[in-house]
Design a protein around this motif. Structure first.
Motif, PDB file in Angstrom:
ATOM      1  N   PHE A  37      22.538 -12.864 -12.555  1.00  0.00           N
ATOM      2  CA  PHE A  37      21.920 -11.930 -13.634  1.00  0.00           C
ATOM      3  C   PHE A  37      22.290 -12.544 -14.994  1.00  0.00           C
ATOM      4  CE2 PHE A  37      21.459  -8.463 -16.338  1.00  0.00           C
ATOM      5  CZ  PHE A  37      19.916  -8.287 -16.642  1.00  0.00           C
ATOM      6  N   MET A  43      16.829  -9.902 -13.030  1.00  0.00           N
ATOM      7  CA  MET A  43      17.398  -9.389 -11.733  1.00  0.00           C
ATOM      8  C   MET A  43      16.613  -9.595 -10.325  1.00  0.00           C
ATOM      9  SD  MET A  43      19.734  -7.142 -11.436  1.00  0.00           S
ATOM     10  CE  MET A  43      20.390  -6.117 -10.415  1.00  0.00           C
ATOM     11  N   GLU A  99      12.243  -4.539 -13.611  1.00  0.00           N
ATOM     12  CA  GLU A  99      13.610  -5.182 -13.642  1.00  0.00           C
ATOM     13  C   GLU A  99      14.668  -3.742 -14.292  1.00  0.00           C
ATOM     14  OE1 GLU A  99      15.265  -8.317 -13.894  1.00  0.00           O
ATOM     15  OE2 GLU A  99      13.556  -9.084 -12.663  1.00  0.00           O
ATOM     16  N   ARG A 103      17.722  -2.597 -12.055  1.00  0.00           N
ATOM     17  CA  ARG A 103      19.297  -2.531 -12.631  1.00  0.00           C
ATOM     18  C   ARG A 103      19.953  -1.218 -12.489  1.00  0.00           C
ATOM     19  NH1 ARG A 103      17.192  -5.716 -16.518  1.00  0.00           N
ATOM     20  NH2 ARG A 103      17.349  -4.167 -18.259  1.00  0.00           N
ATOM     21  N   GLY A 254      24.320  -6.238 -18.141  1.00  0.00           N
ATOM     22  CA  GLY A 254      23.091  -5.226 -18.308  1.00  0.00           C
ATOM     23  C   GLY A 254      22.883  -5.017 -19.795  1.00  0.00           C
TER      24      GLY A 254
END
Length: 254
Positions: A37, A43, A99, A103, A254
């Motif tokens: 990622f 993702m 996405e 996550r 992230g």
């Protein structure tokens, strides 16, 4: 195609993935998802590539553990069959999730697992066992493991290892059995992801997969020679510590 920095990162994490595959039964998912990622920024690609890597890693580790006599057939089957069914459902569901939701689900999954290992008896200290898995754990539990594992690209060891641990198995055996139980998740998920997007390999990043495997396969061959020498409680604590490290990585990237 990954640049020079990404090339080095993927190769290094591939090595680490091989070590954790043998020691913790991860197959690579917890490490490959965040690193892919970070490299690709996607993702779905991270989850799909992780599944493809796990196909090879889980089978290679299964062969190594079988030669060492650490696998117990009664704990592998029929649980593996129900996991495969759940994996198909989970993989199909994931291709339709946005996405950010994917996550968030991955981080939530990790946090719940860490809390379960720390707060419930039977993980850090070996469960009473040596009872086998009941029919509910083998059927509904197996299907549930498959759904969650394939949806998040993590192989299922984070669910199967605590389950097997609390049935009375030492960490060495619980993590060894996690490898063949990860294989059906990886195979089913990879097929679904490969046909769910345009291109010959769908969401699977072939270059990243090759680099990760170039590091993981030699590491599996080396690590299998030292597994079993780690004290049981230390092995369990290290398992939880790695989950914490991966959770922090996913949040940061992230």
């Amino acid at each position: 195609m990954p640049d020079v920095v990404s090339f080095s990162v993927l190769l290094a994490f591939g090595c680490l993935t091989g070590v954790t595959t043998v020691l913790f039964g991860f197959g690579g998912g917890f490490l490959t998802v965040p690193v892919v990622f970070a490299v690709t920024g996607q993702m779905h690609v991270a989850v799909a590539t992780s599944a493809a890597v796990m196909v090879v890693n889980s089978l290679a580790a299964t062969l190594a553990q079988a030669r060492a006599g650490r696998l117990r057939r009664d704990r592998v089957w029929p649980l593996a069959g129900f996991i495969a069914v759940g994996a198909a459902v989970g993989a199909l569901t994931t291709t339709r999730l946005p996405e950010p939701i994917l996550r968030a689900a991955f981080v939530t999954y990790l946090l719940i697992t860490i809390a379960d290992c720390l707060l419930r008896n039977g993980f850090l200290d070996r469960g009473a066992g040596p009872g086998g898995l009941g029919p509910v754990a083998r059927t509904a539990g197996g299907a549930g493991i498959g759904v969650v594992a394939s949806a998040l690209g993590v192989g299922g060891s984070v669910l199967t290892v605590p389950l097997l641990r609390r049935s009375g198995l030492p960490m060495t055996e619980a993590t060894a059995i996690a490898n063949p139980l990860s294989a059906p998740v990886a195979v089913v998920a990879t097929v679904v992801y490969a046909v769910s997007a345009d291109g010959p390999t769908g969401y699977v990043d072939v270059a990243a997969t090759g680099l990760l495997l170039a590091g993981s396969l030699p590491a599996i061959a080396i690590t299998r020679r030292v597994t079993g020498r780690i004290p049981d409680r230390v092995h369990a604590i290290a398992y939880v510590a790695l989950l914490v490290a991966v959770t922090i990585t996913v949040i940061v990237t992230g």
